[in-house]
Design a protein around this motif. Structure first.
Motif, PDB file in Angstrom:
ATOM      1  N   MET A  36      48.518  47.356  66.612  1.00  0.00           N
ATOM      2  CA  MET A  36      48.510  48.703  67.177  1.00  0.00           C
ATOM      3  C   MET A  36      47.265  48.941  68.038  1.00  0.00           C
ATOM      4  O   MET A  36      47.348  49.591  69.083  1.00  0.00           O
ATOM      5  N   VAL A  37      46.129  48.403  67.614  1.00  0.00           N
ATOM      6  CA  VAL A  37      44.913  48.514  68.427  1.00  0.00           C
ATOM      7  C   VAL A  37      45.103  47.761  69.739  1.00  0.00           C
ATOM      8  O   VAL A  37      44.758  48.264  70.818  1.00  0.00           O
TER       9      VAL A  37
ATOM     10  N   VAL B 143      49.395  58.351  80.585  1.00  0.00           N
ATOM     11  CA  VAL B 143      49.528  57.071  79.874  1.00  0.00           C
ATOM     12  C   VAL B 143      48.215  56.723  79.169  1.00  0.00           C
ATOM     13  O   VAL B 143      48.215  56.244  78.034  1.00  0.00           O
ATOM     14  N   VAL B 144      47.091  56.964  79.832  1.00  0.00           N
ATOM     15  CA  VAL B 144      45.787  56.716  79.193  1.00  0.00           C
ATOM     16  C   VAL B 144      45.624  57.610  77.968  1.00  0.00           C
ATOM     17  O   VAL B 144      45.165  57.153  76.908  1.00  0.00           O
ATOM     18  N   ALA B 145      46.023  58.863  78.068  1.00  0.00           N
ATOM     19  CA  ALA B 145      45.930  59.775  76.917  1.00  0.00           C
ATOM     20  C   ALA B 145      46.797  59.275  75.769  1.00  0.00           C
ATOM     21  O   ALA B 145      46.375  59.291  74.598  1.00  0.00           O
ATOM     22  N   PHE B 146      48.006  58.812  76.080  1.00  0.00           N
ATOM     23  CA  PHE B 146      48.874  58.267  75.042  1.00  0.00           C
ATOM     24  C   PHE B 146      48.269  57.021  74.421  1.00  0.00           C
ATOM     25  O   PHE B 146      48.311  56.836  73.197  1.00  0.00           O
ATOM     26  N   GLY B 147      47.673  56.163  75.241  1.00  0.00           N
ATOM     27  CA  GLY B 147      47.005  54.963  74.718  1.00  0.00           C
ATOM     28  C   GLY B 147      45.854  55.309  73.796  1.00  0.00           C
ATOM     29  O   GLY B 147      45.643  54.650  72.772  1.00  0.00           O
ATOM     30  N   LEU B 148      45.107  56.345  74.133  1.00  0.00           N
ATOM     31  CA  LEU B 148      44.013  56.788  73.258  1.00  0.00           C
ATOM     32  C   LEU B 148      44.554  57.320  71.931  1.00  0.00           C
ATOM     33  O   LEU B 148      43.963  57.077  70.878  1.00  0.00           O
TER      34      LEU B 148
ATOM     35  N   ILE C  44      43.357  55.572  68.548  1.00  0.00           N
ATOM     36  CA  ILE C  44      42.653  56.341  67.516  1.00  0.00           C
ATOM     37  C   ILE C  44      43.522  56.485  66.274  1.00  0.00           C
ATOM     38  O   ILE C  44      43.036  56.374  65.149  1.00  0.00           O
ATOM     39  N   GLY C  45      44.811  56.705  66.472  1.00  0.00           N
ATOM     40  CA  GLY C  45      45.706  56.822  65.336  1.00  0.00           C
ATOM     41  C   GLY C  45      45.776  55.560  64.511  1.00  0.00           C
ATOM     42  O   GLY C  45      45.748  55.596  63.281  1.00  0.00           O
TER      43      GLY C  45
ATOM     44  N   LEU D 262      45.575  53.849  59.768  1.00  0.00           N
ATOM     45  CA  LEU D 262      45.943  52.591  59.133  1.00  0.00           C
ATOM     46  C   LEU D 262      44.741  51.855  58.560  1.00  0.00           C
ATOM     47  O   LEU D 262      44.730  50.635  58.474  1.00  0.00           O
ATOM     48  N   ARG D 263      43.721  52.575  58.163  1.00  0.00           N
ATOM     49  CA  ARG D 263      42.562  51.927  57.555  1.00  0.00           C
ATOM     50  C   ARG D 263      42.914  51.512  56.126  1.00  0.00           C
ATOM     51  O   ARG D 263      43.864  52.006  55.531  1.00  0.00           O
ATOM     52  N   ASP D 264      42.111  50.623  55.579  1.00  0.00           N
ATOM     53  CA  ASP D 264      42.400  50.055  54.272  1.00  0.00           C
ATOM     54  C   ASP D 264      42.262  51.068  53.145  1.00  0.00           C
ATOM     55  O   ASP D 264      43.058  51.090  52.217  1.00  0.00           O
ATOM     56  N   GLU D 265      41.235  51.896  53.189  1.00  0.00           N
ATOM     57  CA  GLU D 265      40.969  52.829  52.102  1.00  0.00           C
ATOM     58  C   GLU D 265      41.241  54.256  52.575  1.00  0.00           C
ATOM     59  O   GLU D 265      40.509  54.784  53.394  1.00  0.00           O
TER      60      GLU D 265
END
Length: 84
Positions: free
Chosen positions: A8-9, A51-56, A60-61, A66-69
């Protein structure tokens, strides 16, 4: 979960690069090819910015959600439940 986050990143960064290319074509900064249909048309500047805003948002999402903790009250916090 780590693989999904990495993909995703990468997708978010790719989307941002494409959006910046569209902004560059729309503003006339990028002129490849010289007779391109996107050169100096404001619609491509607007589309590229969106498109840049959607990519950001994707970047960020994926980084935050989707972080581990998971963080916050109630996510495995024993003190929140009144246990010690």
């Amino acid at each position: 979960m780590e693989k999904i986050r990495n993909w995703m990143v990468a997708a978010g960064l790719a989307i941002i690069v494409v959006g910046l290319a569209w902004v560059g074509h729309g503003t006339g900064i990028i002129r490849l090819p010289a007779t391109g249909f996107m050169s100096e048309l404001s619609v491509w500047t607007i589309n590229g910015s969106l498109v840049v805003a959607f990519g950001l948002i994707v970047l960020i999402g994926s980084w935050k959600l989707l972080r581990d903790e998971p963080r916050g009250p109630g996510f495995g916090d024993d003190q929140f439940l009144g246990e010690s």
